[in-house]
Design an enzyme around this catalytic site. Structure first.
Site, PDB file in Angstrom:
ATOM      1  N   ASN A   9       5.483   0.386  -4.756  1.00 61.48           N
ATOM      2  CA  ASN A   9       4.044   0.651  -4.887  1.00 61.48           C
ATOM      3  C   ASN A   9       3.338  -0.222  -3.858  1.00 61.48           C
ATOM      4  OD1 ASN A   9       1.375   0.838  -5.643  1.00 61.48           O
ATOM      5  ND2 ASN A   9       1.619  -0.307  -7.548  1.00 61.48           N
ATOM      6  N   TRP A  10       2.837   0.423  -2.807  1.00 65.92           N
ATOM      7  CA  TRP A  10       2.233  -0.355  -1.719  1.00 65.92           C
ATOM      8  C   TRP A  10       0.808  -0.797  -2.020  1.00 65.92           C
ATOM      9  CZ3 TRP A  10       3.902   2.611   3.393  1.00 65.92           C
ATOM     10  CH2 TRP A  10       5.260   2.345   3.629  1.00 65.92           C
ATOM     11  N   LYS A  11       0.222  -0.293  -3.081  1.00 66.71           N
ATOM     12  CA  LYS A  11      -1.170  -0.653  -3.404  1.00 66.71           C
ATOM     13  C   LYS A  11      -2.048  -0.396  -2.175  1.00 66.71           C
ATOM     14  CE  LYS A  11       0.754  -3.732  -6.782  1.00 66.71           C
ATOM     15  NZ  LYS A  11       0.622  -4.881  -7.636  1.00 66.71           N
ATOM     16  N   HIS A  95      -1.565   2.666 -13.694  1.00 67.63           N
ATOM     17  CA  HIS A  95      -1.168   1.316 -13.286  1.00 67.63           C
ATOM     18  C   HIS A  95      -2.161   0.306 -13.865  1.00 67.63           C
ATOM     19  CE1 HIS A  95      -0.478  -2.199 -10.794  1.00 67.63           C
ATOM     20  NE2 HIS A  95       0.732  -1.715 -10.597  1.00 67.63           N
ATOM     21  N   GLU A  97      -3.605  -2.169 -12.674  1.00 63.61           N
ATOM     22  CA  GLU A  97      -4.765  -2.477 -11.816  1.00 63.61           C
ATOM     23  C   GLU A  97      -5.821  -1.393 -11.956  1.00 63.61           C
ATOM     24  OE1 GLU A  97      -2.542  -3.130  -8.218  1.00 63.61           O
ATOM     25  OE2 GLU A  97      -1.777  -5.004  -9.079  1.00 63.61           O
ATOM     26  N   GLU A 167       5.379  -2.579 -17.198  1.00 62.11           N
ATOM     27  CA  GLU A 167       4.902  -3.624 -16.293  1.00 62.11           C
ATOM     28  C   GLU A 167       4.031  -4.612 -17.060  1.00 62.11           C
ATOM     29  OE1 GLU A 167       5.015  -2.194 -11.960  1.00 62.11           O
ATOM     30  OE2 GLU A 167       3.060  -1.711 -12.771  1.00 62.11           O
ATOM     31  N   GLY A 173       2.444  -9.541  -9.508  1.00 63.88           N
ATOM     32  CA  GLY A 173       1.876 -10.304  -8.400  1.00 63.88           C
ATOM     33  C   GLY A 173       1.755 -11.796  -8.682  1.00 63.88           C
ATOM     34  N   SER A 213       6.771  -8.570 -10.182  1.00 64.81           N
ATOM     35  CA  SER A 213       7.447  -9.586  -9.370  1.00 64.81           C
ATOM     36  C   SER A 213       8.951  -9.340  -9.201  1.00 64.81           C
ATOM     37  CB  SER A 213       7.186 -10.990  -9.927  1.00 64.81           C
ATOM     38  OG  SER A 213       5.804 -11.276  -9.890  1.00 64.81           O
ATOM     39  N   GLY A 234       6.036  -4.005  -6.225  1.00 64.38           N
ATOM     40  CA  GLY A 234       4.800  -4.113  -5.453  1.00 64.38           C
ATOM     41  C   GLY A 234       5.036  -4.890  -4.165  1.00 64.38           C
ATOM     42  N   GLY A 235       4.661  -6.164  -4.178  1.00 58.15           N
ATOM     43  CA  GLY A 235       4.703  -7.016  -2.982  1.00 58.15           C
ATOM     44  C   GLY A 235       5.982  -6.908  -2.163  1.00 58.15           C
TER      45      GLY A 235
HETATM   46  P1  PGA Z   1       4.515  -6.874  -7.897  1.00 58.61           P
HETATM   47  O1  PGA Z   1       3.737  -5.565  -8.364  1.00 58.61           O
HETATM   48  O2  PGA Z   1       5.932  -6.467  -7.636  1.00 58.61           O
HETATM   49  O3  PGA Z   1       3.809  -7.318  -6.635  1.00 58.61           O
HETATM   50  O4  PGA Z   1       4.408  -7.875  -9.001  1.00 58.61           O
HETATM   51  C1  PGA Z   1       4.324  -4.616  -9.217  1.00 58.61           C
HETATM   52  C2  PGA Z   1       3.378  -3.486  -9.497  1.00 58.61           C
HETATM   53  O5  PGA Z   1       2.162  -3.745  -9.625  1.00 58.61           O
HETATM   54  O6  PGA Z   1       3.772  -2.319  -9.597  1.00 58.61           O
END
Ligand code: PGA
Length: 249
Positions: A9-11, A95, A97, A167, A173, A213, A234-235
């Site tokens: 997930n590149w956000k 998600h 966020e 999640e 993050g 993470s 994500g990251g």
């Molecule tokens: P993260 O994000 O790996 O940067 O913690 C995961 C996500 O939000 O899907």
């Protein structure tokens, strides 16, 4: 046997040019990886570039969100049909966020999940508790509320086409991953909800990804848990080398 899925997930990261550069580096690193499904979710503006770069490979592209109408006067929104036409096979729905910053609710997650299925996309439906909820022993109640609110309206046939991502919000993050045991416990609970709502077979067939993470150095431990069917990253999915290491756990 549930086939693993590793999704990035590149956000709100990467332009078209950066997307092409990522695929140039990433493709050779996963060329011979056959053990899992690989998914990349770029921002809307880079979906076309990603789909182009991934054409002819087994990497699937995902949207990060969608609206539940197919078209209309909904400024700023994108439909499932538009995502599918742009080359997406998956879409992330709900998600944390989106829930935290953009007013996503269990009700909108339900509508979006239905809309994704209608557009023949595979929804990756996200659930997970906040830190205060975990500390207040509310984790299972929250997961049940999110599951019921978003998913019990699906038919069994629809339910068989979705993926769930667990999640925990406190792990996203933050560098604070859930231990494999904590994640597996939540997955087992979610699978139980699926079995109770649908059938035992549907619960067993459901693929549940862990997110929060996930890094090259913790993926192995997570994937060693029978309950964990993959990861939503994500990251660490932004860098071709680190995402390839996760894919090739
Ligand atoms: P993260 O994000 O790996 O940067 O913690 C995961 C996500 O939000 O899907």
């Amino acid at each position: 046997m549930r086939r693993p899925v590793i999704a990035g997930n590149w956000k709100m990261y990467k332009t078209r040019a950066e997307t092409l550069a990522f695929f140039r580096d990433f493709l050779p690193l996963v060329e011979s990886s056959r053990h899992c499904d690989i998914v990349v979710a770029p921002p809307f503006t880079a979906i076309g570039a990603a789909a182009e770069a991934a054409r002819g490979t087994k990497i699937a592209i995902a949207g990060q969100d969608l609206y539940w109408q197919t078209e209309g006067a909904f400024t700023g929104e994108v439909s499932g049909k538009m995502l599918a036409e742009s080359g997406c096979a998956y879409v992330i729905v709900g998600h944390s966020e989106r829930r935290q910053y953009f007013g996503e609710t269990d009700e909108s997650v339900q509508r979006k999940t239905k809309a994704a299925l209608e557009a023949k996309l595979t929804p990756i439906v996200c659930v997970g508790e906040l830190l205060a909820e975990r500390e207040g022993n509310q984790t299972e109640a929250v997961l049940k509320r999110q599951f019921d609110g978003a998913l019990t309206a699906l038919t069994p046939a629809e339910f068989s086409r979705i993926l769930i991502a667990y999640e925990p919000v406190w792990a996203i993050g933050t560098g604070r991953t859930a231990t494999p045991e904590i994640a597996a416990e939540a997955h087992r609970f979610i699978r139980g909800l699926a079995a109770a709502q649908f059938t035992h077979e549907q619960g067993s067939a459901l693929r549940i990804l862990y997110g929060g993470s996930v890094k090259p150095d913790n993926i192995k431990g997570l994937m060693a848990q029978a309950e964990i069917d993959g990861a939503l990253v994500g990251g660490a999915s932004l860098d071709a080398k680190s995402f390839a290491e996760i894919v090739n756990y």
